[in-house]
Design a protein around this motif. Structure first.
Motif, PDB file in Angstrom:
ATOM      1  N   ASN A 117      29.794   1.385  48.161  1.00 43.43           N
ATOM      2  CA  ASN A 117      30.781   0.407  48.791  1.00 43.43           C
ATOM      3  C   ASN A 117      30.693   0.657  50.262  1.00 43.43           C
ATOM      4  OD1 ASN A 117      32.577   0.963  46.132  1.00 43.43           O
ATOM      5  ND2 ASN A 117      32.680  -1.067  46.609  1.00 43.43           N
ATOM      6  N   LEU A 118      30.858   1.874  50.706  1.00 44.13           N
ATOM      7  CA  LEU A 118      30.626   2.253  52.132  1.00 44.13           C
ATOM      8  C   LEU A 118      29.221   2.358  52.436  1.00 44.13           C
ATOM      9  CD1 LEU A 118      33.013   5.266  52.257  1.00 44.13           C
ATOM     10  CD2 LEU A 118      33.614   2.842  52.992  1.00 44.13           C
ATOM     11  N   LYS A 119      28.176   2.339  51.403  1.00 39.72           N
ATOM     12  CA  LYS A 119      26.658   2.111  52.069  1.00 39.72           C
ATOM     13  C   LYS A 119      26.312   3.537  52.690  1.00 39.72           C
ATOM     14  CE  LYS A 119      26.933  -2.015  50.356  1.00 39.72           C
ATOM     15  NZ  LYS A 119      26.578  -2.297  49.064  1.00 39.72           N
ATOM     16  N   LEU A 120      26.639   4.523  52.607  1.00 39.78           N
ATOM     17  CA  LEU A 120      26.365   5.863  52.960  1.00 39.78           C
ATOM     18  C   LEU A 120      25.000   6.196  52.495  1.00 39.78           C
ATOM     19  CD1 LEU A 120      29.531   8.025  53.419  1.00 39.78           C
ATOM     20  CD2 LEU A 120      28.381   6.463  55.099  1.00 39.78           C
ATOM     21  N   SER A 121      23.825   6.364  52.983  1.00 40.09           N
ATOM     22  CA  SER A 121      22.701   6.670  52.401  1.00 40.09           C
ATOM     23  C   SER A 121      22.310   8.292  52.205  1.00 40.09           C
ATOM     24  CB  SER A 121      21.557   6.324  53.410  1.00 40.09           C
ATOM     25  OG  SER A 121      21.657   6.838  54.756  1.00 40.09           O
ATOM     26  N   LYS A 122      22.821   9.084  52.940  1.00 40.42           N
ATOM     27  CA  LYS A 122      22.861  10.533  52.803  1.00 40.42           C
ATOM     28  C   LYS A 122      23.631  10.961  51.526  1.00 40.42           C
ATOM     29  CE  LYS A 122      25.922  12.250  56.271  1.00 40.42           C
ATOM     30  NZ  LYS A 122      25.776  13.277  57.561  1.00 40.42           N
ATOM     31  N   GLU A 123      23.419  12.025  50.960  1.00 42.69           N
ATOM     32  CA  GLU A 123      24.140  12.685  49.972  1.00 42.69           C
ATOM     33  C   GLU A 123      25.432  13.381  50.630  1.00 42.69           C
ATOM     34  OE1 GLU A 123      25.247  13.978  46.149  1.00 42.69           O
ATOM     35  OE2 GLU A 123      23.613  12.654  46.941  1.00 42.69           O
ATOM     36  N   ILE A 124      26.507  13.303  50.067  1.00 43.16           N
ATOM     37  CA  ILE A 124      27.777  13.939  50.802  1.00 43.16           C
ATOM     38  C   ILE A 124      28.104  15.038  49.645  1.00 43.16           C
ATOM     39  CG2 ILE A 124      28.590  11.969  51.860  1.00 43.16           C
ATOM     40  CD1 ILE A 124      30.497  11.519  49.667  1.00 43.16           C
ATOM     41  N   ASN A 125      28.956  16.105  50.302  1.00 42.70           N
ATOM     42  CA  ASN A 125      29.112  17.502  49.749  1.00 42.70           C
ATOM     43  C   ASN A 125      30.764  17.311  49.695  1.00 42.70           C
ATOM     44  OD1 ASN A 125      29.206  19.572  48.614  1.00 42.70           O
ATOM     45  ND2 ASN A 125      29.173  20.968  50.234  1.00 42.70           N
ATOM     46  N   ILE A 126      31.243  17.123  48.399  1.00 42.51           N
ATOM     47  CA  ILE A 126      32.882  17.232  48.075  1.00 42.51           C
ATOM     48  C   ILE A 126      33.169  18.651  47.752  1.00 42.51           C
ATOM     49  CG2 ILE A 126      34.540  15.967  46.856  1.00 42.51           C
ATOM     50  CD1 ILE A 126      32.791  13.449  46.399  1.00 42.51           C
ATOM     51  N   SER A 146      32.944  18.448  53.070  1.00 46.26           N
ATOM     52  CA  SER A 146      32.240  19.809  53.723  1.00 46.26           C
ATOM     53  C   SER A 146      32.625  19.639  55.189  1.00 46.26           C
ATOM     54  CB  SER A 146      31.134  19.941  53.105  1.00 46.26           C
ATOM     55  OG  SER A 146      30.204  19.005  53.583  1.00 46.26           O
ATOM     56  N   SER A 147      32.761  18.582  55.945  1.00 44.87           N
ATOM     57  CA  SER A 147      32.694  18.632  57.267  1.00 44.87           C
ATOM     58  C   SER A 147      33.621  17.595  58.091  1.00 44.87           C
ATOM     59  CB  SER A 147      31.210  18.764  57.911  1.00 44.87           C
ATOM     60  OG  SER A 147      30.512  17.451  57.550  1.00 44.87           O
ATOM     61  N   VAL A 148      33.859  17.587  59.086  1.00 47.55           N
ATOM     62  CA  VAL A 148      34.740  16.461  60.023  1.00 47.55           C
ATOM     63  C   VAL A 148      33.730  15.311  59.961  1.00 47.55           C
ATOM     64  CG1 VAL A 148      35.595  15.927  61.801  1.00 47.55           C
ATOM     65  CG2 VAL A 148      36.178  18.055  61.024  1.00 47.55           C
ATOM     66  N   ILE A 150      31.198  14.079  58.199  1.00 51.13           N
ATOM     67  CA  ILE A 150      31.021  12.955  57.019  1.00 51.13           C
ATOM     68  C   ILE A 150      32.257  12.197  57.168  1.00 51.13           C
ATOM     69  CG2 ILE A 150      31.285  12.982  54.543  1.00 51.13           C
ATOM     70  CD1 ILE A 150      29.685  15.668  54.490  1.00 51.13           C
ATOM     71  N   VAL A 151      33.631  12.940  57.409  1.00 50.76           N
ATOM     72  CA  VAL A 151      34.805  12.150  57.371  1.00 50.76           C
ATOM     73  C   VAL A 151      34.653  10.986  58.448  1.00 50.76           C
ATOM     74  CG1 VAL A 151      37.162  12.016  57.803  1.00 50.76           C
ATOM     75  CG2 VAL A 151      36.066  14.002  56.574  1.00 50.76           C
ATOM     76  N   LYS A 152      34.030  11.293  59.626  1.00 53.34           N
ATOM     77  CA  LYS A 152      34.093  10.300  60.578  1.00 53.34           C
ATOM     78  C   LYS A 152      32.917   9.107  60.290  1.00 53.34           C
ATOM     79  CE  LYS A 152      35.042  13.417  64.774  1.00 53.34           C
ATOM     80  NZ  LYS A 152      34.205  13.923  65.958  1.00 53.34           N
ATOM     81  N   GLU A 153      31.985   9.711  59.756  1.00 50.92           N
ATOM     82  CA  GLU A 153      30.839   8.673  59.301  1.00 50.92           C
ATOM     83  C   GLU A 153      31.555   7.668  57.962  1.00 50.92           C
ATOM     84  OE1 GLU A 153      26.129   8.436  57.302  1.00 50.92           O
ATOM     85  OE2 GLU A 153      27.139  10.245  57.941  1.00 50.92           O
ATOM     86  N   ILE A 154      32.393   8.380  57.276  1.00 54.02           N
ATOM     87  CA  ILE A 154      33.017   7.492  56.309  1.00 54.02           C
ATOM     88  C   ILE A 154      33.925   6.631  56.760  1.00 54.02           C
ATOM     89  CG2 ILE A 154      34.871   7.470  54.295  1.00 54.02           C
ATOM     90  CD1 ILE A 154      33.812  10.371  53.482  1.00 54.02           C
ATOM     91  N   PHE A 155      34.655   6.793  58.022  1.00 54.35           N
ATOM     92  CA  PHE A 155      35.688   5.827  58.389  1.00 54.35           C
ATOM     93  C   PHE A 155      34.704   4.951  59.555  1.00 54.35           C
ATOM     94  CE2 PHE A 155      38.999   8.907  57.373  1.00 54.35           C
ATOM     95  CZ  PHE A 155      39.732   8.146  56.809  1.00 54.35           C
ATOM     96  N   GLN A 156      33.691   5.180  59.715  1.00 56.28           N
ATOM     97  CA  GLN A 156      33.060   4.345  60.489  1.00 56.28           C
ATOM     98  C   GLN A 156      32.179   3.002  59.599  1.00 56.28           C
ATOM     99  OE1 GLN A 156      30.311   6.969  62.595  1.00 56.28           O
ATOM    100  NE2 GLN A 156      31.881   7.534  64.074  1.00 56.28           N
ATOM    101  N   SER A 157      32.341   3.472  58.500  1.00 60.74           N
ATOM    102  CA  SER A 157      31.674   2.555  57.423  1.00 60.74           C
ATOM    103  C   SER A 157      32.602   1.586  56.677  1.00 60.74           C
ATOM    104  CB  SER A 157      30.907   3.434  56.587  1.00 60.74           C
ATOM    105  OG  SER A 157      29.754   4.161  57.183  1.00 60.74           O
ATOM    106  N   THR A 158      33.865   1.794  57.161  1.00 65.80           N
ATOM    107  CA  THR A 158      34.986   1.124  56.412  1.00 65.80           C
ATOM    108  C   THR A 158      34.915  -0.560  56.424  1.00 65.80           C
ATOM    109  OG1 THR A 158      36.500   1.431  58.260  1.00 65.80           O
ATOM    110  CG2 THR A 158      36.608   3.014  56.487  1.00 65.80           C
ATOM    111  N   LYS A 159      34.021  -0.911  57.376  1.00 69.12           N
ATOM    112  CA  LYS A 159      33.771  -2.260  57.514  1.00 69.12           C
ATOM    113  C   LYS A 159      33.165  -2.876  56.262  1.00 69.12           C
ATOM    114  CE  LYS A 159      29.817  -1.852  60.251  1.00 69.12           C
ATOM    115  NZ  LYS A 159      29.848  -0.213  60.423  1.00 69.12           N
TER     116      LYS A 159
END
Length: 211
Positions: A117-126, A146-148, A150-159
């Motif tokens: 849904n968010l189209k994030l390509s890299k692996e994320i660490n939960i 694991s890091s701020v 990743i959180v920023k990238e997630i919210f930048q992809s909410t479109k």
């Protein structure tokens, strides 16, 4: 005979005069007894001065207590703000996912949302997940990353969530949650009156734009 009696008993006018004088002096003596003496006045002055000193002491003590209470309130408010700041700091890597499918584990559901849904390509660490609710095969999850960054990238992809019923939110402190609920209530009231506004509530902030 009158000649055998004292003059004051023979003359009626003299008897009346003597009776009046006797009454006057007797009653005047009683009245004089009620007049305060100098000692009484001095004692009253001393008592008044003592009461004045006690009043000044109580007034000073009251002002001191007021100052102490104000200082305690200020410290409590400062501590409260510090606690809210620490809450937000601890939660800075958290993201709230609402409306994602519930047919997988919480971590898999979050990762699938990030990838599909968010189209994030890299692996994320939960680091951790916590379920908030589950209804109609949809769940709400708090995920700690694991890091701020990743959180920023997630919210930048909410479109990329346009057209879905998935909602992402920050995990904010209890004070900010109260502010957010108040803004959401206000948003509804405004739109009930005038629908020509575009209102965005994000965390504890609200933006209003005209369409």
């Amino acid at each position: 005979p009158c000649s055998d009696l004292p003059p004051y008993k023979c003359d009626p006018r003299l008897r009346i005069k003597l009776s009046y004088e006797s009454y006057y002096y007797t009653n005047s003596g009683d009245k004089l007894k009620n007049i305060p003496t100098k000692q009484d006045i001095d004692e009253i002055k001393t008592n008044v001065n003592d009461l004045g000193s006690k009043f000044d002491h109580l007034k000073s003590e009251n002002e001191f207590l007021k100052s102490e209470i104000k200082q305690l309130r200020d410290e409590k408010e400062k501590d409260h703000h510090q606690i809210m700041y620490l809450q937000d700091y601890v939660k800075r890597n958290n993201v709230v996912f609402k409306g994602i499918p519930s047919n997988k584990s919480l971590e898999c559901a979050v990762k699938e949302c990030c990838k599909d849904n968010l189209k994030l390509s890299k692996e994320i660490n939960i680091l951790s997940t916590k379920k908030l609710y589950e209804r109609e095969e949809k769940i709400g999850v708090i995920a700690e990353f694991s890091s701020v960054e990743i959180v920023k990238e997630i919210f930048q992809s909410t479109k990329n969530l346009a057209g879905t019923k998935i909602i992402l939110e920050r995990d904010i402190s209890s004070d900010k949650q109260k502010d957010k609920r108040a803004f959401l209530w206000l948003k509804k009231r405004i739109l009930d009156v005038n629908k020509d506004h575009r209102i965005l509530v994000r965390n504890d902030k609200m933006k209003i734009k005209e369409n």
